[in-house]
Motif scaffolding. Structure first.
Motif, PDB file in Angstrom:
ATOM      1  N   PHE A 118       4.807  56.778  27.185  1.00 13.09           N
ATOM      2  CA  PHE A 118       4.754  56.456  25.759  1.00 13.09           C
ATOM      3  C   PHE A 118       3.744  57.324  25.008  1.00 13.09           C
ATOM      4  O   PHE A 118       3.454  57.073  23.834  1.00 13.09           O
ATOM      5  CB  PHE A 118       4.397  54.975  25.571  1.00 13.09           C
ATOM      6  N   GLY A 119       3.225  58.346  25.668  1.00 13.47           N
ATOM      7  CA  GLY A 119       2.148  59.144  25.086  1.00 13.47           C
ATOM      8  C   GLY A 119       2.537  59.922  23.851  1.00 13.47           C
ATOM      9  O   GLY A 119       1.690  60.209  22.999  1.00 13.47           O
ATOM     10  N   ALA A 120       3.826  60.291  23.721  1.00 14.00           N
ATOM     11  CA  ALA A 120       4.254  61.109  22.585  1.00 14.00           C
ATOM     12  C   ALA A 120       4.783  60.278  21.422  1.00 14.00           C
ATOM     13  O   ALA A 120       5.244  60.837  20.427  1.00 14.00           O
ATOM     14  CB  ALA A 120       5.336  62.093  23.043  1.00 14.00           C
ATOM     15  N   LEU A 121       4.707  58.954  21.526  1.00 13.24           N
ATOM     16  CA  LEU A 121       5.284  58.080  20.508  1.00 13.24           C
ATOM     17  C   LEU A 121       4.229  57.656  19.494  1.00 13.24           C
ATOM     18  O   LEU A 121       3.036  57.608  19.793  1.00 13.24           O
ATOM     19  CB  LEU A 121       5.885  56.836  21.168  1.00 13.24           C
ATOM     20  N   ASP A 122       4.684  57.320  18.283  1.00 10.09           N
ATOM     21  CA  ASP A 122       3.763  56.780  17.289  1.00 10.09           C
ATOM     22  C   ASP A 122       3.318  55.382  17.722  1.00 10.09           C
ATOM     23  O   ASP A 122       3.919  54.759  18.608  1.00 10.09           O
ATOM     24  CB  ASP A 122       4.430  56.729  15.917  1.00 10.09           C
ATOM     25  N   ALA A 123       2.257  54.883  17.094  1.00  8.02           N
ATOM     26  CA  ALA A 123       1.618  53.647  17.553  1.00  8.02           C
ATOM     27  C   ALA A 123       2.571  52.458  17.534  1.00  8.02           C
ATOM     28  O   ALA A 123       2.599  51.653  18.472  1.00  8.02           O
ATOM     29  CB  ALA A 123       0.391  53.347  16.693  1.00  8.02           C
ATOM     30  N   PHE A 169       3.981  50.455  20.913  1.00 13.40           N
ATOM     31  CA  PHE A 169       3.814  49.025  21.163  1.00 13.40           C
ATOM     32  C   PHE A 169       5.160  48.375  21.494  1.00 13.40           C
ATOM     33  O   PHE A 169       5.257  47.551  22.412  1.00 13.40           O
ATOM     34  CB  PHE A 169       3.187  48.341  19.948  1.00 13.40           C
ATOM     35  N   GLU A 170       6.212  48.754  20.763  1.00 14.21           N
ATOM     36  CA  GLU A 170       7.550  48.229  21.064  1.00 14.21           C
ATOM     37  C   GLU A 170       7.962  48.554  22.495  1.00 14.21           C
ATOM     38  O   GLU A 170       8.510  47.704  23.210  1.00 14.21           O
ATOM     39  CB  GLU A 170       8.576  48.827  20.098  1.00 14.21           C
ATOM     40  N   MET A 171       7.695  49.792  22.918  1.00 11.46           N
ATOM     41  CA  MET A 171       8.095  50.218  24.255  1.00 11.46           C
ATOM     42  C   MET A 171       7.264  49.523  25.334  1.00 11.46           C
ATOM     43  O   MET A 171       7.767  49.194  26.413  1.00 11.46           O
ATOM     44  CB  MET A 171       7.969  51.734  24.381  1.00 11.46           C
TER      45      MET A 171
END
Length: 256
Positions: free
Chosen positions: A157-162, A166-168
């Motif tokens: 999940f490092g490349a995702l927005d905050a 959280f959803e992931m």
């Protein structure tokens, strides 16, 4: 409890500038059935290398790695490892057809998994139209399609927005609670490790070695911002982990 991963005195070197550079040294780690374990540490400490060795994508030079016979492993990478020439549904079905499933059975299983990860409405879409969060949902569905006993995740999940991250994270926890799978994931995010893991394995760099293994003795769910006791315990654990990271960065010879 039965160990799904048993690592003993494991070491790994890579050739670098005409010499052998040791990236992992004397790693000892046991992961129990149904456990979520976070590999946490600064960049260059060998987190991803250790995960790739467990996955069988790299070979270790010394020590032992023991996995159950014929264990099935699913892998999720940070880099949205999807096949752009296949539809969303066929991305998930791909691994099942390689294992001998009929196309009909593979697609049925794929549709069920897409429902679980919230992508049922995108089954016939091409991956090019998916957002980053959707692509990572797809990657998780594809990893789960082969029914792995062990799920390995490299900074998924490092490349995702905050918000999407959280959803992931919540999706992963829900799937884990439903399946009881063993999960080992790499992260550099202290809060993510506290939120998800049963234990946090802190790795020190140069070469990578186990600094500490810290149980996360906190009730689930851990995102309740109205529980002052939970927040205090999370803050204490966060402070302890930051102190460990600070001690790793202290120059040689600095006072304690």
């Amino acid at each position: 409890m039965t160990s799904v991963v048993d690592v003993r005195q494991l070491g790994k070197t890579f050739p670098h500038a005409g010499k052998n550079r040791q990236v992992l040294r004397d790693i000892d780690l046991q992961v129990a059935q149904g456990e979520i374990v976070a590999l946490l540490g600064p960049s260059g400490c060998g987190k991803s290398t250790l995960l790739r060795i467990i996955a069988g994508l790299e070979q270790h030079d010394s020590g032992e790695l023991r996995l159950p016979p014929a264990v099935k492993i699913g892998m999720v990478f940070q880099s949205y490892s999807v096949f752009p020439w296949l539809s969303v549904e066929d991305n998930v079905a791909f691994g099942l057809t390689l294992q001998g499933a009929t196309k009909k059975a593979a697609r049925q299983a794929a549709r069920e998994l897409l429902e679980k990860v919230g992508l049922a409405g995108q089954a016939k879409a091409w991956t090019s139209v998916l957002s980053g969060g959707m692509k990572q949902r797809l990657a998780i569905a594809r990893a789960l399609a082969v029914r792995p006993q062990l799920l390995l995740m490299d900074e998924p999940f490092g490349a995702l927005d905050a918000f999407t991250r959280f959803e992931m994270q919540q999706l992963l926890l829900r799937l884990w609670q439903e399946s009881g799978k063993t999960v080992v994931f790499v992260t550099h995010d202290i809060d993510e490790a506290i939120l998800l893991a049963d234990r946090i394995v802190v790795l020190s760099p140069n070469p990578g070695s186990v600094n500490s293994i810290i149980p996360v003795d906190l009730p689930r769910p851990r995102h309740d911002l109205t529980d002052p006791t939970l927040l205090q315990r999370q803050a204490a654990l966060r402070s302890h982990l930051y102190q460990l990271f600070f001690s790793m960065q202290r120059p040689v010879g600095a006072s304690h």
